[in-house]
Structures are given as structure tokens and as C-alpha cells.
Motif scaffolding. Structure first.
Motif, PDB file in Angstrom:
ATOM      1  N   ARG A 108      46.103  32.526 -22.599  1.00  0.00           N
ATOM      2  CA  ARG A 108      45.527  31.443 -23.393  1.00  0.00           C
ATOM      3  C   ARG A 108      45.668  31.690 -24.901  1.00  0.00           C
ATOM      4  O   ARG A 108      45.921  30.759 -25.661  1.00  0.00           O
ATOM      5  CB  ARG A 108      44.041  31.278 -23.037  1.00  0.00           C
ATOM      6  CG  ARG A 108      43.803  30.760 -21.631  1.00  0.00           C
ATOM      7  CD  ARG A 108      42.320  30.542 -21.373  1.00  0.00           C
ATOM      8  NE  ARG A 108      42.075  29.968 -20.058  1.00  0.00           N
ATOM      9  CZ  ARG A 108      40.879  29.606 -19.601  1.00  0.00           C
ATOM     10  NH1 ARG A 108      39.820  29.795 -20.366  1.00  0.00           N
ATOM     11  NH2 ARG A 108      40.741  29.090 -18.395  1.00  0.00           N
ATOM     12  N   ARG A 115      50.106  26.832 -30.907  1.00  0.00           N
ATOM     13  CA  ARG A 115      49.659  25.523 -31.377  1.00  0.00           C
ATOM     14  C   ARG A 115      49.177  25.607 -32.824  1.00  0.00           C
ATOM     15  O   ARG A 115      49.403  24.689 -33.628  1.00  0.00           O
ATOM     16  CB  ARG A 115      48.545  25.002 -30.477  1.00  0.00           C
ATOM     17  CG  ARG A 115      48.997  24.684 -29.054  1.00  0.00           C
ATOM     18  CD  ARG A 115      47.984  23.833 -28.331  1.00  0.00           C
ATOM     19  NE  ARG A 115      47.786  22.560 -28.997  1.00  0.00           N
ATOM     20  CZ  ARG A 115      46.936  21.610 -28.566  1.00  0.00           C
ATOM     21  NH1 ARG A 115      46.219  21.833 -27.471  1.00  0.00           N
ATOM     22  NH2 ARG A 115      46.798  20.480 -29.212  1.00  0.00           N
ATOM     23  N   ASP A 191      39.495  27.927 -25.918  1.00  0.00           N
ATOM     24  CA  ASP A 191      39.586  27.409 -24.551  1.00  0.00           C
ATOM     25  C   ASP A 191      38.321  26.673 -24.136  1.00  0.00           C
ATOM     26  O   ASP A 191      38.267  26.079 -23.058  1.00  0.00           O
ATOM     27  CB  ASP A 191      39.875  28.543 -23.563  1.00  0.00           C
ATOM     28  CG  ASP A 191      38.823  29.630 -23.618  1.00  0.00           C
ATOM     29  OD1 ASP A 191      37.894  29.529 -24.440  1.00  0.00           O
ATOM     30  OD2 ASP A 191      38.934  30.599 -22.845  1.00  0.00           O
ATOM     31  N   ASP A 211      45.120  22.814 -22.806  1.00  0.00           N
ATOM     32  CA  ASP A 211      45.339  22.064 -21.565  1.00  0.00           C
ATOM     33  C   ASP A 211      45.411  23.053 -20.407  1.00  0.00           C
ATOM     34  O   ASP A 211      46.483  23.524 -20.015  1.00  0.00           O
ATOM     35  CB  ASP A 211      46.621  21.238 -21.666  1.00  0.00           C
ATOM     36  CG  ASP A 211      46.541  20.231 -22.806  1.00  0.00           C
ATOM     37  OD1 ASP A 211      45.441  19.723 -23.056  1.00  0.00           O
ATOM     38  OD2 ASP A 211      47.576  19.981 -23.439  1.00  0.00           O
ATOM     39  N   LYS A 212      44.234  23.409 -19.867  1.00  0.00           N
ATOM     40  CA  LYS A 212      44.170  24.434 -18.830  1.00  0.00           C
ATOM     41  C   LYS A 212      44.373  23.816 -17.451  1.00  0.00           C
ATOM     42  O   LYS A 212      44.076  22.652 -17.207  1.00  0.00           O
ATOM     43  CB  LYS A 212      42.818  25.155 -18.885  1.00  0.00           C
ATOM     44  CG  LYS A 212      42.530  25.802 -20.235  1.00  0.00           C
ATOM     45  CD  LYS A 212      41.211  26.512 -20.236  1.00  0.00           C
ATOM     46  CE  LYS A 212      40.051  25.556 -20.022  1.00  0.00           C
ATOM     47  NZ  LYS A 212      39.908  24.628 -21.140  1.00  0.00           N
ATOM     48  N   LYS A 213      44.849  24.690 -16.560  1.00  0.00           N
ATOM     49  CA  LYS A 213      44.994  24.297 -15.165  1.00  0.00           C
ATOM     50  C   LYS A 213      43.713  24.655 -14.415  1.00  0.00           C
ATOM     51  O   LYS A 213      42.691  24.977 -15.014  1.00  0.00           O
ATOM     52  CB  LYS A 213      46.208  24.992 -14.555  1.00  0.00           C
ATOM     53  CG  LYS A 213      47.522  24.688 -15.265  1.00  0.00           C
ATOM     54  CD  LYS A 213      48.671  25.443 -14.626  1.00  0.00           C
ATOM     55  CE  LYS A 213      49.972  25.144 -15.353  1.00  0.00           C
ATOM     56  NZ  LYS A 213      51.121  25.904 -14.780  1.00  0.00           N
ATOM     57  N   GLU A 570      38.605  15.573 -31.959  1.00  0.00           N
ATOM     58  CA  GLU A 570      39.854  16.295 -31.790  1.00  0.00           C
ATOM     59  C   GLU A 570      40.588  16.385 -33.123  1.00  0.00           C
ATOM     60  O   GLU A 570      40.411  15.567 -34.016  1.00  0.00           O
ATOM     61  CB  GLU A 570      40.733  15.624 -30.731  1.00  0.00           C
ATOM     62  CG  GLU A 570      40.258  15.895 -29.313  1.00  0.00           C
ATOM     63  CD  GLU A 570      41.291  15.503 -28.288  1.00  0.00           C
ATOM     64  OE1 GLU A 570      42.411  15.132 -28.686  1.00  0.00           O
ATOM     65  OE2 GLU A 570      40.994  15.555 -27.088  1.00  0.00           O
TER      66      GLU A 570
END
Length: 623
Positions: A108, A115, A191, A211-213, A570
């Protein structure tokens, strides 16, 4: 324009001195001679017959006036003010344990840094950027600057730590460094694996979520070790395992004592379910105890799958009882196998350093400078306190029940027949007060730790109280927690660890779990060691010193728990230009110009006819 030092203009009075000397130079008298061949070189050296009251139009005079004026202006520090359009942005990077999760490739933190780099490169060149690391203790990595290369280099060097984060403190630090004259922004790359209502924070904070799974994680969230009361070599271990995944998970739990496997269990847990394991073990000497869980298949965070402890004791304490005879103290101290008890009636000052703890029972000690000392009914001679008459039957009024020395000790029914009439030691911590003054107090100064009890045990019923042996155990544990406190050598990552080295050394060397050597030269006694952000076993002089574990359900829960309005909070890449006032100092430019005028003056003084010759040559050529 701003002038920081207007008092420098008083130096303009020096211009009068320059003018005065030029007036004294006098006016030359015209004399007709047949030839000027021999007079040309000494013309300027001829003395004036009378002073002149009008300044001559000489170039050197104007150069000297200009030179002095420029130097005075440089001392006055002229500042030019100008308004620029700038944006101030604080980049906050989450580097806590959850950022090591591998549900994003490679982890992460790597994705968050990528980013952040992309975001920084898209900003205008005049944007002022700062970098804050959000860990156990937030840290300002880079202050406001428009040097992108330096900030990107510091950002790239950030690594995740095995610690629980303090996100609120990190955002407060970021907001505090924003300039007051501008709004600014705080961009938080995280996160979101923590409880925080972002809408309750200032509007300057903007979130960059990952954008976590579907994250999977099993964790050891508790690893507690306590000794059995009947035997100091027997311990009871509690291990708690929690499933933070959204589905059922299977795993294997294994316990290792040194190199020996002492326990193994296969189990499964549903989502958000936890399970406790209790295991009894016997440890003869200080050994590494390790708990490991093996999820099937491997989960996304490995750092919380292991926990360590150091049960047992590897050293014995040399305790000296300086007394004419005290059966209560002797019997209690001899009951502990960790104690080597020695008894004397007198002691020399050079013998003090040979013991880990010295108890003076109604015997005046020599002057004390270092060591762990207990004084019962007697005051050290080198303490500047006046001893008054003994106080009969003092009434107990107040005691600190939360202090480690009085933990589980009930003094409500204790009676004291006579106490010493003394004052409070300077900067001492008073544990027990009475109507006659302090009865129990703790004093620490440099390498000396002193516990003073202001009454003789035989002048009280304290040895007959049920809390007396508990008090003696608390005393031993307070002076030497590394021997009597099983939790002393086990901390949570990021916490400070207190070291009590037995030998006095100029420096000590600690090796962390990554085999990195940390040398500490400026050592105090005791030593506060704070570089504990890595989980595992730390060693000192080749021996296991303490263990650091994550043990945090806060960090092991990889699911995002931040609540915020995505539409309004955001990150916005549009630049919010703010006018900021910058000031430019003219002093360097004025000093440079003064040096140039000084060189011109020197040239004209030593070569007065150089300019005239060049003009005459030029006129002949044109003719």
C-alpha cells in the motif's frame, strides 16, 4: 518597502567628516612658470595657502559619498515587498503498519507514494510543499519549499514502520505549519484503516484514498505472560487471535520456546471472530518465547502474525542488608530465588558499587552519590535536611495507591508509634503523608535512586500487615523490573524502553531485529531507548534485552473505517492560488555595488590621468 534597521541612518553624520577634510584641502594658487616639466608630479602635493569654502567638483568626492551612502543603506536593511500567487500544500504520508499490506502490489505504501509523486509533478512550479510522516509520532520530514527534487527524494526514502498510527496528531501537525496568511491544503495519502470522522476535521484536509481490494488478515492481537504465584519458574500465557477478513479463515498456531515447539493447534475463525488460547509453561532461564500463526492461504499483512516474549530471568540480584538484625526483612528477601542476600552492620563507601540494592535499616549510611538505596528510619548525611525531634503517633492522612511501590498495599490499618521529623526531600515524590510530615518518599538525582521510609519498622506494625511482603516485592520490582517484572521486557512497537545497565560504560550498543547496530554514546542512567519501530527481539551485548510487538487490532484491521463526504473531501488537483507576501533584501546588492565603487575609487586615486589619456588618444584618432 520596509526598513528593518532605521537607526543605521545616524551614520549619515559621517558624510560631514568627508566634506570637512575636502574643505581643509585648500585652494591652489596660480603661478606663472617657464615650464611645468618638473612641477607636474608634485602639483597635488603642494600645500594650500588658504582653505576653500566651496567644495571642489572632484569625482573622488562623489564616489566616496556614494560609497558611504550605499554601505549605510545596506546596514539599514531595505526590504522590497511583493505579492505572489502561491499555494501551500502539506503532503501527509501514512507509514503505519497497515501500509505494509500486500493487497496492492507491491504494498500500500508504494502505491500511495506513486500517487503522491504524480500529484506533486502536476502542481505549478511556485507551489510551496511540505512533507509530514504519519507514524506513531508524527514527524516533519521537509518544510515548505519549491524544490521538488528534494521533496521527492525524501518522499521516496519513506518506509513503513511496525507501529500503530496517530492520524489525528499528524493532521494537527500538518495544519499547524500552514502559513497564517493563507488557507493552504493538507493532502493525506492513506489507506483509511483507522477510525476517524474526516468531516470533523478542518476543511483544509483532503483525503487520497487507495483503491483497495478485498483485504484478508489474521492477527495476534494479545500476547500476555504472567508468572504463577506459587513458582517463579512457571508462567501462564494468553494468546488471542482475531480474524479481520470478510470471510472465514483457517490457520495454524504454533508456540516456540527457544528452538523447541511446545504447542500447535489448527483452527478456523469466522469474519471478525476472535479466539483465546491459554498455555502453561515452565522456564528455567531467560529464553525467547515466540507465537506464530500460519493462515491458509497467506494473508495480506505478515507483521502481526508473530509475537515475542522473554520469560525467565538471566541474572540474580546482589542485595545487601545493612542492619543490626531484622527478621522481617531477612525472611522476606530470602524467599525470592532471584536474590542473593548479604548482611553487614557497617559498609565502606567504596563497597557501595558492588551491590544491586542496599537497604540501610536504622544505620546511618555513608555519603551517597550513586546506586539503588533504601533508608529505613535513618537519613543519609549528605542530604541537606534538618532533622527535628521524633514525632510520636503520627496519623496517616494520604498515600498514592496508584504508585508502583504501593500497588495492592493497604495502609489503612497501619499504625506508627514514632517517626522521624524531617522535611520533604527536594523534588521528591511523596508516597505516604501523615500529620507529622512525609513518611515514605522517593528521590532520584542522576545515578542515585533513593527510597526513604521515615520510621523504624520495629516502631510500627507494618511488618505484621498483609501488605508488607507485597510492598517488598513492589520494592524489588521497582528498582529492578528486568528481574521481577515479566512484562518489563515486552513492549508495543513505538514505545520507549527503559534500560538499567549494571556496568558503567561510555557507550552501549543495541542490535535491532533487522541486525542494525545502534550505538548510544551520551548515556544517562537509566537510559530511555526510543528506536523501537521494528517488531522483534532487541539484543544488548549479545543477549536478548527486550521484545517489541505490534499487537494492535487498530492496525491489523485493514478495512477502511474513515467516514467522509467523497464529493467534497477528495483531493482536488486544481490550484487554489493565494496571495502571499514575499520580501527581497537589497543589502547583498548594495554591498556588491559598494565594492564596485571602492574599486573605481582605488583606480582613479592611483591612476588619476588614465581617463584623460584615453580621451586624448580617442580625440586624435577621430581627428
Amino acid at each position: 518597502m520596509t526598513i528593518l534597521n532605521p537607526s543605521a541612518f545616524y551614520l549619515l553624520l559621517l558624510l560631514g567628516i568627508i566634506l570637512f577634510f575636502y574643505l581643509l584641502k585648500g585652494r591652489p594658487r596660480k603661478v606663472i612658470v617657464s615650464s611645468t616639466l618638473f612641477w607636474r608630479r608634485i602639483r597635488q602635493a603642494l600645500p594650500a595657502q588658504r582653505p576653500r569654502w566651496r567644495l571642489p567638483p572632484e569625482l573622488l568626492l562623489f564616489l566616496q559619498i556614494a560609497l558611504l551612502t550605499l554601505l549605510i543603506m545596506a546596514l539599514a536593511q531595505f526590504l522590497l515587498s511583493r505579492k505572489e500567487k502561491k499555494e501551500f500544500i502539506v503532503i501527509v504520508m501514512d507509514t503505519t503498519a497497515s501500509m505494509q499490506a500486500t493487497d496492492l502490489i507491491p504494498n500500500r505504501l508504494a502505491v500511495a507514494k506513486k500517487r503522491a509523486q504524480e500529484f506533486i509533478k502536476e502542481l505549478p512550479e511556485n507551489t510551496q510543499l511540505a512533507l509530514v510522516q504519519a507514524g506513531k509520532r508524527p514527524q516533519l520530514i521537509a518544510n515548505f519549499s519549491d524544490e521538488r527534487s528534494y521533496l521527492l527524494k525524501r518522499l521516496k526514502a519513506l518506509t513503513p514502520a511496525d507501529v500503530r498510527g496517530n492520524e489525528t496528531a499528524a493532521l494537527e501537525l500538518a495544519n499547524s505549519i500552514l502559513p497564517t496568511q493563507t488557507q493552504g491544503r493538507v493532502i493525506f495519502f492513506t489507506d483509511g484503516a483507522f477510525e476517524l470522522d474526516l468531516d470533523s476535521l478542518p476543511q483544509t484536509v483532503e483525503l487520497v484514498p487507495l483503491d483497495k481490494k478485498n483485504s484478508r488478515n489474521l492477527a495476534i492481537t494479545s500476547f500476555e505472560l504472567r508468572p504463577r504465584t506459587e513458582d517463579s519458574e512457571k508462567y501462564e500465557l494468553l494468546v488471542k487471535v482475531t480474524n479481520f477478513s470478510l470471510q472465514k479463515e483457517r490457520f495454524s498456531l504454533r508456540l516456540w520456546l527457544g528452538q523447541n515447539l511446545i504447542f500447535k493447534s489448527e483452527s478456523a475463525l469466522s469474519s471478525q471472530e476472535e479466539k483465546k488460547y491459554i498455555h502453561n509453561l515452565e522456564v528455567k532461564q531467560k529464553t525467547i518465547l515466540k507465537a506464530e500463526i500460519y493462515p491458509y492461504p497467506q494473508d495480506d499483512l505478515a507483521i502481526d502474525n508473530t509475537a515475542y516474549a522473554l520469560p525467565g530471568f538471566s541474572e540474580r540480584l546482589n542485595v545487601l542488608l545493612v542492619s543490626r538484625g531484622n527478621l522481617f526483612l531477612k525472611a522476606t528477601l530470602e524467599s525470592y530465588p532471584q536474590v542473593n542476600l548479604y548482611q553487614k552492620q557497617t559498609i565502606l563507601p567504596e563497597e557501595l558499587s558492588g551491590y544491586d540494592l542496599i537497604i540501610f535499616d536504622n544505620i546511618v549510611p555513608p555519603p551517597l552519590k550513586r546506586g539503588n538505596i533504601v533508608c529505613l528510619g535513618v537519613l543519609p548525611p549528605n542530604l541537606s535536611l534538618e532533622e527535628q525531634d521524633p514525632q510520636p503517633n503520627p496519623i496517616l492522612t494520604e498515600w498514592q495507591i496508584d504508585h508502583p511501590l504501593l500497588r495492592f498495599v493497604n495502609l489503612e490499618n497501619m499504625n506508627v508509634r514514632q517517626s522521624l521529623g524531617i522535611e520533604t526531600l527536594p523534588e521528591a515524590d511523596i508516597l505516604l503523608r501523615s500529620s507529622a510530615g512525609p513518611l515514605i518518599q522517593v528521590w532520584q538525582s542522576g545515578g542515585l535512586r533513593l527510597l526513604f521510609i521515615g520510621f523504624d519498622l520495629y516502631n510500627s506494625d507494618f511488618p505484621l500487615q498483609i501488605g508488607f511482603p507485597i510492598f517488598i516485592f513492589n520494592l524489588l520490582q521497582w528498582f529492578h523490573p528486568q528481574v521481577f517484572d515479566p512484562t518489563y521486557s515486552q513492549i508495543q512497537t513505538g514505545e520507549e524502553f527503559v534500560i538499567f545497565p549494571k556496568a558503567q560504560k561510555e557507550e552501549i550498543t543495541i542490535v535491532n531485529p533487522h541486525n542494525e547496530i545502534i550505538t548510544i554514546e551520551d548515556r544517562k542512567d537509566p537510559l530511555i531507548f526510543s528506536e523501537t519501530t521494528i517488531a522483534g527481539v532487541y539484543t544488548l551485548d549479545g543477549k536478548s534485552l527486550f521484545t517489541a510487538n505490534l499487537l494492535s487490532a487498530h492496525e491489523s484491521n485493514l478495512l477502511s473505517r474513515v467516514t467522509f463526504s467523497a464529493a467534497s473531501r477528495e483531493v482536488n488537483r486544481q490550484v487554489k492560488n493565494e496571495y502571499s507576501e514575499s520580501k527581497l533584501s537589497l543589502s547583498p546588492m548594495l554591498i556588491l555595488l559598494s565594492c564596485l565603487l571602492l574599486f573605481i575609487e582605488w583606480y582613479l586615486y592611483h591612476f588619476p590621468g588614465a581617463i584623460g589619456k584615453k580621451k586624448s588618444k580617442f580625440s586624435k584618432r577621430t581627428a
